[in-house]
Design a protein around this motif. Sequence first.
Motif, PDB file in Angstrom:
ATOM      1  N   LYS A   1       0.821  -1.213   0.000  1.00  0.00           N
ATOM      2  CA  LYS A   1       0.000   0.000   0.000  1.00  0.00           C
ATOM      3  C   LYS A   1       0.855   1.263   0.000  1.00  0.00           C
ATOM      4  CE  LYS A   1      -3.887  -2.177   2.422  1.00  0.00           C
ATOM      5  NZ  LYS A   1      -4.709  -2.199   3.659  1.00  0.00           N
ATOM      6  N   ALA A   2       2.090   1.136   0.450  1.00  0.00           N
ATOM      7  CA  ALA A   2       2.988   2.295   0.492  1.00  0.00           C
ATOM      8  C   ALA A   2       3.634   2.587  -0.860  1.00  0.00           C
ATOM      9  CB  ALA A   2       4.078   2.071   1.543  1.00  0.00           C
ATOM     10  N   LYS A   3       3.424   1.699  -1.826  1.00  0.00           N
ATOM     11  CA  LYS A   3       4.050   1.857  -3.138  1.00  0.00           C
ATOM     12  C   LYS A   3       3.054   2.373  -4.164  1.00  0.00           C
ATOM     13  CE  LYS A   3       7.034  -2.192  -2.357  1.00  0.00           C
ATOM     14  NZ  LYS A   3       7.330  -3.569  -2.823  1.00  0.00           N
ATOM     15  N   ASN A   4       3.569   3.003  -5.219  1.00  0.00           N
ATOM     16  CA  ASN A   4       2.718   3.330  -6.353  1.00  0.00           C
ATOM     17  C   ASN A   4       2.698   2.151  -7.317  1.00  0.00           C
ATOM     18  OD1 ASN A   4       4.997   3.508  -8.131  1.00  0.00           O
ATOM     19  ND2 ASN A   4       5.301   5.658  -7.567  1.00  0.00           N
ATOM     20  N   ALA A   5       1.874   2.230  -8.347  1.00  0.00           N
ATOM     21  CA  ALA A   5       1.709   1.099  -9.266  1.00  0.00           C
ATOM     22  C   ALA A   5       3.019   0.738  -9.955  1.00  0.00           C
ATOM     23  CB  ALA A   5       0.635   1.426 -10.299  1.00  0.00           C
ATOM     24  N   VAL A  56      -3.201  -1.094 -15.144  1.00  0.00           N
ATOM     25  CA  VAL A  56      -3.753  -2.425 -14.871  1.00  0.00           C
ATOM     26  C   VAL A  56      -3.307  -3.413 -15.934  1.00  0.00           C
ATOM     27  CG1 VAL A  56      -5.896  -3.753 -14.771  1.00  0.00           C
ATOM     28  CG2 VAL A  56      -5.727  -1.588 -13.547  1.00  0.00           C
ATOM     29  N   ARG A  57      -3.328  -2.992 -17.203  1.00  0.00           N
ATOM     30  CA  ARG A  57      -2.858  -3.873 -18.279  1.00  0.00           C
ATOM     31  C   ARG A  57      -1.397  -4.270 -18.059  1.00  0.00           C
ATOM     32  NH1 ARG A  57      -6.489  -1.103 -21.624  1.00  0.00           N
ATOM     33  NH2 ARG A  57      -5.061   0.650 -21.965  1.00  0.00           N
ATOM     34  N   LYS A  58      -0.596  -3.287 -17.714  1.00  0.00           N
ATOM     35  CA  LYS A  58       0.822  -3.583 -17.485  1.00  0.00           C
ATOM     36  C   LYS A  58       0.995  -4.506 -16.286  1.00  0.00           C
ATOM     37  CE  LYS A  58       5.347  -1.355 -17.097  1.00  0.00           C
ATOM     38  NZ  LYS A  58       6.091  -0.065 -17.004  1.00  0.00           N
ATOM     39  N   TRP A 108      -3.253   3.593  -5.658  1.00  0.00           N
ATOM     40  CA  TRP A 108      -3.757   4.441  -6.748  1.00  0.00           C
ATOM     41  C   TRP A 108      -3.623   5.923  -6.407  1.00  0.00           C
ATOM     42  CZ3 TRP A 108      -3.580   2.359 -11.090  1.00  0.00           C
ATOM     43  CH2 TRP A 108      -3.987   1.039 -11.325  1.00  0.00           C
ATOM     44  N   ASN A 109      -3.736   6.271  -5.144  1.00  0.00           N
ATOM     45  CA  ASN A 109      -3.564   7.666  -4.750  1.00  0.00           C
ATOM     46  C   ASN A 109      -2.142   8.170  -5.010  1.00  0.00           C
ATOM     47  OD1 ASN A 109      -6.221   7.862  -3.883  1.00  0.00           O
ATOM     48  ND2 ASN A 109      -5.723   7.390  -1.746  1.00  0.00           N
ATOM     49  N   LYS A 110      -1.220   7.229  -5.060  1.00  0.00           N
ATOM     50  CA  LYS A 110       0.186   7.590  -5.309  1.00  0.00           C
ATOM     51  C   LYS A 110       0.565   7.441  -6.779  1.00  0.00           C
ATOM     52  CE  LYS A 110       1.621   5.894  -0.721  1.00  0.00           C
ATOM     53  NZ  LYS A 110       0.312   5.401  -0.280  1.00  0.00           N
ATOM     54  N   THR A 111      -0.387   7.061  -7.622  1.00  0.00           N
ATOM     55  CA  THR A 111      -0.100   6.738  -9.021  1.00  0.00           C
ATOM     56  C   THR A 111      -0.756   7.744  -9.953  1.00  0.00           C
ATOM     57  OG1 THR A 111      -0.029   4.384  -8.433  1.00  0.00           O
ATOM     58  CG2 THR A 111      -0.240   4.927 -10.770  1.00  0.00           C
ATOM     59  N   SER A 112       0.005   8.260 -10.876  1.00  0.00           N
ATOM     60  CA  SER A 112      -0.554   9.161 -11.895  1.00  0.00           C
ATOM     61  C   SER A 112      -0.618   8.430 -13.232  1.00  0.00           C
ATOM     62  CB  SER A 112       0.315  10.420 -12.036  1.00  0.00           C
ATOM     63  OG  SER A 112       1.637  10.067 -12.404  1.00  0.00           O
ATOM     64  N   GLY A 113      -1.441   8.929 -14.140  1.00  0.00           N
ATOM     65  CA  GLY A 113      -1.577   8.300 -15.437  1.00  0.00           C
ATOM     66  C   GLY A 113      -2.867   7.532 -15.572  1.00  0.00           C
ATOM     67  N   ASN A 114      -3.049   6.866 -16.702  1.00  0.00           N
ATOM     68  CA  ASN A 114      -4.266   6.136 -17.027  1.00  0.00           C
ATOM     69  C   ASN A 114      -4.343   4.823 -16.249  1.00  0.00           C
ATOM     70  OD1 ASN A 114      -5.778   3.990 -18.784  1.00  0.00           O
ATOM     71  ND2 ASN A 114      -6.535   5.981 -19.497  1.00  0.00           N
TER      72      ASN A 114
END
Length: 494
Positions: free
Chosen positions: A298-302, A347-349, A336-342
Amino acid sequence: MFDKIKQKFEKAKGSVKHGDKGVVVSIPESPGLSKKDIYRNRYNYGVNLGGCFILEKWIFESVFDKGGDTEFDAVSAQTNHFSVDEAASKLARQYDDYINRIDWNWVKNEAGITALRVPIGYWHVGNGQFVDGLPFEPLREVYSGAKPWDVLKNLINKAAQYDIGVLVDVHGLPGGANTDMHSGYKNNSPSFFNKSKYVDKMVNVILPFICRDVCINYENVIGLQIVNEAVFDNSAKGQKNYYSRAVGALSQIDPGLPVVISDGWWPDQWAEWLGQTNLTANVVVDSHVYRCFSTEDKAKNANQIINDLPVSINWPRDRADFVVGEFSCVLDGETWNKTSGNRDEWVRKFGKVQTNAFANVASWGWFFWTLQFQYGDGGEWGLVPMVSKDAIPRRPHSSPVIDEHRVKEIIIEHINYWKDKGGDSMEHWRFEDGLRGGVADINAFAQFDNSRVGRWKSLALQRRAQYISRKGDSKYMWEWDQGYQRAIDEFGCY
């Protein structure tokens, strides 16, 4: 053990046709493989039938309308509010509703699914006939009336019509292998492994019944999972006792049956144990991959989670066969709060990097969690939207292309590598035999619904024993080992 395996594989040879039953395929310099053997040993693009038999409110909630968080509590509430007969009828409708929703053509032809992992509880086995002295005993008559075991066998038959295998997963054990609700009963502590009464009942009665009733009688039953998500245990004394006894009992009934155990969140522990107990050829280790629950994730971005996957999914494939019994494309809201972009692109990646990593280390493939939901499509928990969005790959329909020129190149590369390392005294012909034996297995598997070789460790042990029986043992059998695995690595993947 290998004598039994040898007898099992030494059958008449023939040609396989899609959909045939009981036929074998001829393999150059190898004993024949029956269709059942291929079901049990191929690499799986699989999916779970979560919420079908073991009830989970967040997947299918109809039986929970009178209360309860676990299956036991929900069915008890139905019985108390209505009657035993009405509770049984409601359960039966649940099974029918779930199974009738399955789009078999989509599962088979669009997603390319090879197998279903079907979670059940010990209380479903034999329609509740083995619950005496166990926590589900008060509900015996309900399950006797709902007949989940009959439904399971009908499901297995239906899957066979589409050349789809079934992994019978004993998800719920008396006392629980963990404290989660998916055990079917609220367990304050995972007491199963420490209660000899429970272990004895499973090993001596329930597992043998499952094996005799469905594993032997249905060619598309690919294995029997004897536990789901065992808790981490540094010594794991109780788990080792249960696993060794269960594997021993099942091997006496069906020597070729893959028996699936939990990695207990420590894969290396079980790869080492299998080697110590000489059970590597019998067992597949189940590892679950979720990146949405731990505080660390949870502490990481995607992007961080995706980049860490090849390191964190790095099991000892050279020492044991692994399967990913559960995974999803779900990331926590904090991630997701730490992740920018589509989001869809991430999710595909995420899905593709996961399945690519599995292809390197999980020889029996993977089973996505889960197929369907009572309401909605499940989003990133659902197979249908994840396949539709190309996050989970469709299984290719093309057959493997094996170039004879490339085969010869590999042989020459091997010889040249060892030329100045004592190669003149070695037996390079064993490397070629292993390589060509692997190629032959790959071609044979491909003839059945474009399957690929799985259970690399177990199948290699079986083939090795058969090879030695024909051509003798040698201190250079490591060359055969390298040749066989090189074939799988070079030509055996989708």
